[in-house]
Design a protein around this motif. Sequence first.
Motif, PDB file in Angstrom:
ATOM      1  N   SER A 272      57.172  24.164  -8.269  1.00 11.86           N
ATOM      2  CA  SER A 272      55.764  23.881  -8.520  1.00 11.86           C
ATOM      3  C   SER A 272      55.573  22.389  -8.749  1.00 11.86           C
ATOM      4  CB  SER A 272      55.283  24.654  -9.758  1.00 11.86           C
ATOM      5  OG  SER A 272      53.974  24.284 -10.103  1.00 11.86           O
ATOM      6  N   CYS A 273      54.605  21.794  -8.038  1.00  9.63           N
ATOM      7  CA  CYS A 273      54.263  20.391  -8.227  1.00  9.63           C
ATOM      8  C   CYS A 273      53.230  20.258  -9.349  1.00  9.63           C
ATOM      9  CB  CYS A 273      53.671  19.805  -6.949  1.00  9.63           C
ATOM     10  SG  CYS A 273      54.818  19.698  -5.561  1.00  9.63           S
ATOM     11  N   ILE A 274      53.228  19.099  -9.990  1.00  5.20           N
ATOM     12  CA  ILE A 274      52.167  18.818 -10.951  1.00  5.20           C
ATOM     13  C   ILE A 274      50.878  18.523 -10.192  1.00  5.20           C
ATOM     14  CG2 ILE A 274      51.437  17.369 -12.886  1.00  5.20           C
ATOM     15  CD1 ILE A 274      54.437  16.758 -13.338  1.00  5.20           C
ATOM     16  N   VAL A 275      50.981  17.585  -9.230  1.00  2.00           N
ATOM     17  CA  VAL A 275      49.870  17.305  -8.321  1.00  2.00           C
ATOM     18  C   VAL A 275      50.449  17.225  -6.910  1.00  2.00           C
ATOM     19  CG1 VAL A 275      47.996  15.732  -7.694  1.00  2.00           C
ATOM     20  CG2 VAL A 275      48.604  16.029 -10.099  1.00  2.00           C
ATOM     21  N   GLY A 276      50.440  18.348  -6.201  1.00  3.71           N
ATOM     22  CA  GLY A 276      50.904  18.381  -4.819  1.00  3.71           C
ATOM     23  C   GLY A 276      49.844  17.792  -3.910  1.00  3.71           C
ATOM     24  N   GLU A 277      50.242  16.846  -3.055  1.00  2.00           N
ATOM     25  CA  GLU A 277      49.279  16.138  -2.210  1.00  2.00           C
ATOM     26  C   GLU A 277      49.913  15.741  -0.881  1.00  2.00           C
ATOM     27  OE1 GLU A 277      46.248  15.382  -1.943  1.00  2.00           O
ATOM     28  OE2 GLU A 277      45.274  15.438  -3.911  1.00  2.00           O
ATOM     29  N   SER A 278      49.062  15.249   0.011  1.00  2.00           N
ATOM     30  CA  SER A 278      49.422  14.602   1.276  1.00  2.00           C
ATOM     31  C   SER A 278      50.364  15.413   2.165  1.00  2.00           C
ATOM     32  CB  SER A 278      50.037  13.224   0.987  1.00  2.00           C
ATOM     33  OG  SER A 278      50.054  12.409   2.146  1.00  2.00           O
ATOM     34  N   PRO A 279      50.058  16.686   2.434  1.00  2.00           N
ATOM     35  CA  PRO A 279      50.890  17.436   3.374  1.00  2.00           C
ATOM     36  C   PRO A 279      50.723  16.889   4.789  1.00  2.00           C
ATOM     37  CG  PRO A 279      48.888  18.655   2.898  1.00  2.00           C
ATOM     38  CD  PRO A 279      48.874  17.459   1.995  1.00  2.00           C
ATOM     39  N   LEU A 280      51.804  16.860   5.542  1.00  2.00           N
ATOM     40  CA  LEU A 280      51.716  16.476   6.954  1.00  2.00           C
ATOM     41  C   LEU A 280      52.864  17.105   7.714  1.00  2.00           C
ATOM     42  CD1 LEU A 280      53.932  13.967   7.662  1.00  2.00           C
ATOM     43  CD2 LEU A 280      52.328  12.711   6.255  1.00  2.00           C
ATOM     44  N   TRP A 281      52.619  17.287   9.012  1.00  2.00           N
ATOM     45  CA  TRP A 281      53.580  17.924   9.901  1.00  2.00           C
ATOM     46  C   TRP A 281      54.175  16.882  10.837  1.00  2.00           C
ATOM     47  CZ3 TRP A 281      56.388  22.137  10.786  1.00  2.00           C
ATOM     48  CH2 TRP A 281      56.842  22.416  12.065  1.00  2.00           C
ATOM     49  N   SER A 282      55.508  16.826  10.898  1.00  2.00           N
ATOM     50  CA  SER A 282      56.196  15.959  11.844  1.00  2.00           C
ATOM     51  C   SER A 282      56.455  16.734  13.124  1.00  2.00           C
ATOM     52  CB  SER A 282      57.520  15.457  11.253  1.00  2.00           C
ATOM     53  OG  SER A 282      58.296  14.818  12.252  1.00  2.00           O
ATOM     54  N   VAL A 283      55.763  16.368  14.191  1.00  2.00           N
ATOM     55  CA  VAL A 283      55.960  17.036  15.480  1.00  2.00           C
ATOM     56  C   VAL A 283      57.380  16.803  15.966  1.00  2.00           C
ATOM     57  CG1 VAL A 283      55.226  17.098  17.889  1.00  2.00           C
ATOM     58  CG2 VAL A 283      53.517  16.895  16.074  1.00  2.00           C
ATOM     59  N   HIS A 284      57.881  15.592  15.806  1.00  2.00           N
ATOM     60  CA  HIS A 284      59.231  15.249  16.283  1.00  2.00           C
ATOM     61  C   HIS A 284      60.303  16.031  15.524  1.00  2.00           C
ATOM     62  CE1 HIS A 284      62.574  12.928  17.840  1.00  2.00           C
ATOM     63  NE2 HIS A 284      62.936  12.628  16.604  1.00  2.00           N
ATOM     64  N   GLN A 285      60.185  16.097  14.208  1.00  2.00           N
ATOM     65  CA  GLN A 285      61.200  16.757  13.394  1.00  2.00           C
ATOM     66  C   GLN A 285      60.932  18.246  13.191  1.00  2.00           C
ATOM     67  OE1 GLN A 285      61.418  14.556   9.722  1.00  2.00           O
ATOM     68  NE2 GLN A 285      61.909  12.640  10.730  1.00  2.00           N
ATOM     69  N   GLN A 286      59.718  18.691  13.524  1.00  2.00           N
ATOM     70  CA  GLN A 286      59.327  20.093  13.325  1.00  2.00           C
ATOM     71  C   GLN A 286      59.545  20.522  11.872  1.00  2.00           C
ATOM     72  OE1 GLN A 286      58.143  22.631  16.067  1.00  2.00           O
ATOM     73  NE2 GLN A 286      57.375  20.537  16.328  1.00  2.00           N
ATOM     74  N   ARG A 287      58.994  19.706  10.967  1.00  2.00           N
ATOM     75  CA  ARG A 287      59.071  20.044   9.556  1.00  2.00           C
ATOM     76  C   ARG A 287      57.860  19.488   8.820  1.00  2.00           C
ATOM     77  NH1 ARG A 287      64.396  17.135   7.382  1.00  2.00           N
ATOM     78  NH2 ARG A 287      65.169  18.305   9.174  1.00  2.00           N
ATOM     79  N   TRP A 288      57.626  20.058   7.654  1.00  2.00           N
ATOM     80  CA  TRP A 288      56.514  19.636   6.804  1.00  2.00           C
ATOM     81  C   TRP A 288      56.989  18.632   5.762  1.00  2.00           C
ATOM     82  CZ3 TRP A 288      51.644  21.160   7.831  1.00  2.00           C
ATOM     83  CH2 TRP A 288      51.438  22.348   8.536  1.00  2.00           C
ATOM     84  N   TYR A 289      56.066  17.746   5.358  1.00  2.00           N
ATOM     85  CA  TYR A 289      56.280  16.854   4.221  1.00  2.00           C
ATOM     86  C   TYR A 289      55.072  16.939   3.294  1.00  2.00           C
ATOM     87  CZ  TYR A 289      60.121  14.584   6.742  1.00  2.00           C
ATOM     88  OH  TYR A 289      61.303  14.317   7.413  1.00  2.00           O
ATOM     89  N   TRP A 290      55.285  16.690   2.010  1.00  2.00           N
ATOM     90  CA  TRP A 290      54.204  16.539   1.048  1.00  2.00           C
ATOM     91  C   TRP A 290      54.762  15.807  -0.166  1.00  2.00           C
ATOM     92  CZ3 TRP A 290      56.823  21.031   1.798  1.00  2.00           C
ATOM     93  CH2 TRP A 290      57.354  21.698   0.681  1.00  2.00           C
TER      94      TRP A 290
END
Length: 298
Positions: free
Chosen positions: A13-31
């Motif tokens: 669990s994040c305290i303040v989860g933000e800025s999700p994005l998808w890497s098309v090249h890596q085929q993975r999510w970041y946040w």
Amino acid sequence: MNPNNFDIVSTQSCIVGESPLWSVHQQRWYWVDIPGKTIWSFDPASGLTRSWACAEMVANIALTTAGTLIAGMESGIFHLILQDGPAVSASLLAKLPEAGPGIRFNDGRCDRQGRYWSGTMFMYMAAARDIGQLYRYTTDAGLSAPVVSQLLTQNGLAWSPDGKTMYLSDSHPQRQLIWAFDYDTATGTPHGQCVFADMTSMAGRPDGAAIDTDGCYWICANDGGAVIRFTPEGKVDRTISLPMKKPAMCSFGGSNMDEMLITSINPDPQTADAWNGHSLIIRPGAQGIAETLFPAEA
């Protein structure tokens, strides 16, 4: 509207989860987890989640052409390289002009041409200080002068599919507005600011946003437990209820760009909750647009 299911992508669990994005090249999510000073990733193919610790709060991230990240943080804009271990290599690109106690960057992303944008805020929202500013950053020109000023809690940055409309929200309880700007794609200049949507009478405050291929603007309704889709005319045509009260930002991704990762806030980290602060994936019945990469050298 309620999707058939919600898939939690991490048990952390994040305290303040933000800025999700998808890497098309890596085929993975970041946040990111802002107060946690952490960058997270999730690989759907393996089901593995990873994290990297940062030296200061990281508010938003965008992908670069070098496979690295550009980020708005506490003291400025940084180029980040995620190491094989849990560490991050950070290089300062531009100092935060109004740096001081309680001030940091907040929401940010690249426009359709790859220019990086991010806005600032005063973190203690109860003070209601409208000192937030929106900036543009490019490698050639560096950090711009403030482009939009007098923001309480800058949020909701997004661009229409053709890049000719820029959206911006202010999620502070005293503001709760979404604006649209005509956007000069050649110069990266917004003008003609007008109210796109007023959420003061709606459940939830306008937080982070995403655009689908129909040009519709999706925004998380913080405190309202939903993600809302506005048509290009500013009309609500879809509301998806969520299991957490404080969704923070949404982003399209997945192999067909038809999934949506939604991050959230845990208002009381000392209290265990099945959903607060978690990131989840839904299938909203729309398709998104891949994020434009920031041009950077390896």
